[in-house]
Design an enzyme around this catalytic site. Structure first.
Site, PDB file in Angstrom:
ATOM      1  N   MET A  27     -21.040  90.687  47.892  1.00  0.00           N
ATOM      2  CA  MET A  27     -20.031  90.942  48.915  1.00  0.00           C
ATOM      3  C   MET A  27     -18.801  91.572  48.261  1.00  0.00           C
ATOM      4  O   MET A  27     -17.720  91.586  48.834  1.00  0.00           O
ATOM      5  CB  MET A  27     -19.654  89.650  49.645  1.00  0.00           C
ATOM      6  CG  MET A  27     -20.868  89.041  50.359  1.00  0.00           C
ATOM      7  SD  MET A  27     -20.457  88.037  51.794  1.00  0.00           S
ATOM      8  CE  MET A  27     -19.446  86.779  51.048  1.00  0.00           C
ATOM      9  N   HIS A  34     -20.917  88.221  38.806  1.00  0.00           N
ATOM     10  CA  HIS A  34     -21.675  89.371  39.343  1.00  0.00           C
ATOM     11  C   HIS A  34     -22.138  90.272  38.193  1.00  0.00           C
ATOM     12  O   HIS A  34     -23.260  90.771  38.186  1.00  0.00           O
ATOM     13  CB  HIS A  34     -20.801  90.228  40.252  1.00  0.00           C
ATOM     14  CG  HIS A  34     -20.317  89.545  41.491  1.00  0.00           C
ATOM     15  ND1 HIS A  34     -19.004  89.223  41.688  1.00  0.00           N
ATOM     16  CD2 HIS A  34     -20.977  89.140  42.604  1.00  0.00           C
ATOM     17  CE1 HIS A  34     -18.861  88.656  42.877  1.00  0.00           C
ATOM     18  NE2 HIS A  34     -20.032  88.577  43.456  1.00  0.00           N
ATOM     19  N   LYS A 146     -24.769  79.531  41.176  1.00  0.00           N
ATOM     20  CA  LYS A 146     -23.642  78.779  41.759  1.00  0.00           C
ATOM     21  C   LYS A 146     -23.981  78.471  43.220  1.00  0.00           C
ATOM     22  O   LYS A 146     -23.710  77.409  43.720  1.00  0.00           O
ATOM     23  CB  LYS A 146     -22.334  79.555  41.675  1.00  0.00           C
ATOM     24  CG  LYS A 146     -21.184  78.739  42.273  1.00  0.00           C
ATOM     25  CD  LYS A 146     -19.856  79.376  42.041  1.00  0.00           C
ATOM     26  CE  LYS A 146     -19.652  80.568  42.942  1.00  0.00           C
ATOM     27  NZ  LYS A 146     -19.498  80.223  44.387  1.00  0.00           N
ATOM     28  N   GLN A 150     -28.505  78.704  48.397  1.00  0.00           N
ATOM     29  CA  GLN A 150     -28.815  80.082  48.807  1.00  0.00           C
ATOM     30  C   GLN A 150     -30.041  80.591  48.047  1.00  0.00           C
ATOM     31  O   GLN A 150     -30.947  81.196  48.621  1.00  0.00           O
ATOM     32  CB  GLN A 150     -27.609  80.982  48.549  1.00  0.00           C
ATOM     33  CG  GLN A 150     -27.907  82.466  48.674  1.00  0.00           C
ATOM     34  CD  GLN A 150     -26.654  83.312  48.610  1.00  0.00           C
ATOM     35  OE1 GLN A 150     -25.948  83.436  49.583  1.00  0.00           O
ATOM     36  NE2 GLN A 150     -26.382  83.921  47.457  1.00  0.00           N
ATOM     37  N   SER A 182     -15.843  82.683  41.068  1.00  0.00           N
ATOM     38  CA  SER A 182     -16.055  82.952  42.486  1.00  0.00           C
ATOM     39  C   SER A 182     -14.978  83.914  42.944  1.00  0.00           C
ATOM     40  O   SER A 182     -13.822  83.812  42.489  1.00  0.00           O
ATOM     41  CB  SER A 182     -15.948  81.641  43.276  1.00  0.00           C
ATOM     42  OG  SER A 182     -15.735  81.908  44.642  1.00  0.00           O
TER      43      SER A 182
HETATM   44  O1  PAF Z   1     -24.023  85.464  47.455  1.00  0.00           O
HETATM   45  C1  PAF Z   1     -23.476  86.368  48.127  1.00  0.00           C
HETATM   46  O2  PAF Z   1     -22.536  87.027  47.682  1.00  0.00           O
HETATM   47  C2  PAF Z   1     -23.981  86.649  49.528  1.00  0.00           C
HETATM   48  O3  PAF Z   1     -24.332  85.495  50.187  1.00  0.00           O
HETATM   49  C3  PAF Z   1     -25.118  87.694  49.570  1.00  0.00           C
HETATM   50  C4  PAF Z   1     -26.361  87.177  48.854  1.00  0.00           C
HETATM   51  C5  PAF Z   1     -24.656  88.977  48.940  1.00  0.00           C
HETATM   52  C6  PAF Z   1     -25.514  87.978  51.025  1.00  0.00           C
HETATM   53  O4  PAF Z   1     -24.444  88.480  51.749  1.00  0.00           O
END
Ligand code: PAF
Length: 282
Positions: A27, A34, A146, A150, A182
């Protein structure tokens, strides 16, 4: 690096690609967490696509969609420096046009932990990730641990819907003092930033208790709750001990083969999460 701003641009770029394609869904507002996913993807694939989309479907009505931090130019520069081939930045109106009504739901794994306080969150995540898989057609896709729940939910969706994608888990990346990275850490004041260390400290307390032989799930949760309460301004969403595969709570003792310790805590207005997995004494 190419910047792809539409579904058609993504599709035609993909049509020309040969070899292994890795996808890192994000996002945006990229941090070292990332970048660790992107570096792994660059190492393991011939081409890497990073998607950058602040997905409205995964935010609840009272959540931070509008103020979610954004810095597209910086993100693009970082991706280019890491050797990413394409940054996919679709418009919200193209992903969810007028009349949109199709969602993907993983039914059981989403009933616990974050699913309780964010009831539509995972259906939003699954929907966007499934769309990205359709458009990018990656062989591998990278997700940070983290967001442990998900990761498990996406792993399940991939299995259940036969997506030909390998879902790669990547370790939590922390600041020097232990705070899990984060994009939301940016919301914290200096005071809040210090208080946020309570998450890591709480997981350490659970680990200490495990080392002393505590195995009762209830007792371990009590230790975590007490630790969070020691910071009066921190507000506990949950402190849970769950089976690391099914995410189900335990009746009595934890599973020595795989137990998840998961936390969600509000510091100031910001909801932060962290976790650790205890597996065979580690
Ligand atoms: O982990 C994230 O940043 C979001 O949940 C993702 C996987 C990009 C989906 O929008």
């Amino acid at each position: 690096m190419k910047r792809l701003n539409s579904v058609e641009a993504m599709r035609s770029f993909r049509r020309e690609l040969e070899g292994e394609v890795g996808l890192v869904p994000t996002m945006g507002y990229l941090h070292e967490g990332h970048l660790s996913l992107i570096r792994k993807a660059v190492e393991e694939n011939d081409h890497v696509v990073v998607s950058l989309f602040v997905n409205p479907a995964q935010f609840g009505p009272a959540e931070d969609l509008d103020k979610y931090p954004r810095d597209l130019e910086r993100d693009a520069r970082l991706c280019a420096e890491e050797g990413v081939q394409a940054l996919f930045v679709p418009a919200t109106e193209e992903i969810y046009p007028e009349g949109y009504q199709t969602y993907i739901e993983v039914t059981r794994l989403t009933q616990y932990l974050c699913g309780l306080s964010r009831p539509t969150h995972f259906r939003g995540v699954c929907t966007i990730v499934a769309k990205l898989f359709q458009l990018v057609r990656p062989g591998k896709a990278y997700f940070g641990l983290k967001d442990y729940q998900q990761f498990k939910v996406i792993e399940r969706m991939v299995k259940d819907l036969h997506f030909p994608v390998e879902v790669i888990p990547c370790p939590i990346i922390r600041e020097e003092d232990g705070l899990a990275m984060s994009s939301r850490n940016k919301y914290l004041s200096d005071k809040g930033r210090k208080e946020a260390l309570v998450l890591r400290k709480t997981l350490n307390k659970a680990r200490d208790a495990l080392k002393k032989g505590v195995r009762s799930a209830r007792e371990l949760e009590r230790i975590m709750e007490e630790s969070v309460r020691s910071v009066p301004s921190a507000r506990l969403d949950y402190a849970r001990v769950a089976d690391a595969e099914t995410l189900e709570p335990f009746e009595g003792d934890i599973n020595p083969g795989g137990t998840l310790f998961a936390l969600a805590v509000y510091v100031e207005e910001t909801r932060l999460i962290d976790n650790m997995v205890w597996s065979n004494g580690q």
